[in-house]
Design a protein around this motif. Sequence first.
Motif, PDB file in Angstrom:
ATOM      1  N   GLU A   1       5.776  12.186  39.605  1.00 28.44           N
ATOM      2  CA  GLU A   1       7.153  12.589  39.292  1.00 28.44           C
ATOM      3  C   GLU A   1       7.859  11.522  38.472  1.00 28.44           C
ATOM      4  N   LEU A   2       7.633  10.258  38.824  1.00 24.69           N
ATOM      5  CA  LEU A   2       8.265   9.167  38.061  1.00 24.69           C
ATOM      6  C   LEU A   2       7.790   9.188  36.613  1.00 24.69           C
TER       7      LEU A   2
ATOM      8  N   SER B   1      16.140   8.185  39.429  1.00 24.45           N
ATOM      9  CA  SER B   1      16.866   7.578  40.536  1.00 24.45           C
ATOM     10  C   SER B   1      16.595   8.322  41.847  1.00 24.45           C
ATOM     11  N   ASP B   2      16.588   9.647  41.781  1.00 25.68           N
ATOM     12  CA  ASP B   2      16.345  10.467  42.983  1.00 25.68           C
ATOM     13  C   ASP B   2      14.946  10.245  43.540  1.00 25.68           C
ATOM     14  N   VAL B   3      13.949  10.255  42.656  1.00 29.30           N
ATOM     15  CA  VAL B   3      12.568  10.045  43.105  1.00 29.30           C
ATOM     16  C   VAL B   3      12.419   8.632  43.658  1.00 29.30           C
ATOM     17  N   ALA B   4      13.004   7.671  42.964  1.00 26.21           N
ATOM     18  CA  ALA B   4      12.926   6.275  43.417  1.00 26.21           C
ATOM     19  C   ALA B   4      13.568   6.123  44.795  1.00 26.21           C
TER      20      ALA B   4
ATOM     21  N   PHE C   1      11.183   7.584  47.395  1.00 28.80           N
ATOM     22  CA  PHE C   1       9.986   6.732  47.441  1.00 28.80           C
ATOM     23  C   PHE C   1      10.322   5.425  48.175  1.00 28.80           C
ATOM     24  N   LYS C   2      11.511   4.885  47.876  1.00 24.78           N
ATOM     25  CA  LYS C   2      11.955   3.653  48.525  1.00 24.78           C
ATOM     26  C   LYS C   2      11.991   3.836  50.042  1.00 24.78           C
ATOM     27  N   GLY C   3      12.534   4.967  50.488  1.00 28.60           N
ATOM     28  CA  GLY C   3      12.641   5.232  51.919  1.00 28.60           C
ATOM     29  C   GLY C   3      11.294   5.269  52.607  1.00 28.60           C
TER      30      GLY C   3
ATOM     31  N   LEU D   1      10.953  -2.570  44.402  1.00 27.36           N
ATOM     32  CA  LEU D   1      10.823  -2.052  43.032  1.00 27.36           C
ATOM     33  C   LEU D   1      11.501  -0.688  42.907  1.00 27.36           C
ATOM     34  N   CYS D   2      11.325   0.149  43.924  1.00 26.10           N
ATOM     35  CA  CYS D   2      11.967   1.474  43.907  1.00 26.10           C
ATOM     36  C   CYS D   2      13.486   1.335  43.976  1.00 26.10           C
ATOM     37  N   GLN D   3      13.956   0.373  44.762  1.00 31.71           N
ATOM     38  CA  GLN D   3      15.396   0.100  44.848  1.00 31.71           C
ATOM     39  C   GLN D   3      15.932  -0.302  43.474  1.00 31.71           C
ATOM     40  N   ASP D   4      15.192  -1.154  42.797  1.00 32.99           N
ATOM     41  CA  ASP D   4      15.580  -1.606  41.465  1.00 32.99           C
ATOM     42  C   ASP D   4      15.687  -0.421  40.511  1.00 32.99           C
ATOM     43  N   LEU D   5      14.699   0.455  40.557  1.00 34.25           N
ATOM     44  CA  LEU D   5      14.703   1.631  39.688  1.00 34.25           C
ATOM     45  C   LEU D   5      15.858   2.561  40.042  1.00 34.25           C
ATOM     46  N   GLU D   6      16.054   2.776  41.341  1.00 36.07           N
ATOM     47  CA  GLU D   6      17.143   3.654  41.771  1.00 36.07           C
ATOM     48  C   GLU D   6      18.495   3.118  41.302  1.00 36.07           C
ATOM     49  N   SER D   7      18.699   1.815  41.461  1.00 37.56           N
ATOM     50  CA  SER D   7      19.992   1.204  41.139  1.00 37.56           C
ATOM     51  C   SER D   7      20.268   1.114  39.645  1.00 37.56           C
TER      52      SER D   7
END
Length: 115
Positions: free
Chosen positions: A39-40, A50-53, A56-58, A71-77
């Motif tokens: 998906e990313l 951001s939604d997928v990240a 995924f982060k969770g 890394l997922c947090q970074d992408l989401e933010s």
Amino acid sequence: MTESNVDRDVLDTLREVMEDGYPELLETFLADSENRLHELQDSTSAKALSDVAHSFKGSASNMGATRLAELCQDLESHAKDKSPEALAQLVADIHSEFAAVRPVYENEKDPVHTH
């Protein structure tokens, strides 16, 4: 292998809590992670990334994959304010981090590890 990027305490707790369901939990995490990686790669909008990240982060966090969660947090933010090149690099970093920690989860499914 980046064993240090996986929090063993989290895995030990999950193993105790889940008992017989633990291998299935690992399978689900690996399968979900594969889906999210696809998906990313396929996402073109910052919102989708951001939604997928976020999801995924969770799951990465719940499974003790600390660096992957970061890394997922970074992408989401930062999905909305990074250049396409920077986003592509971050997605590539998430890919390589998952590839690095994946063997840890594969090994955990091995019955030798059960108590």
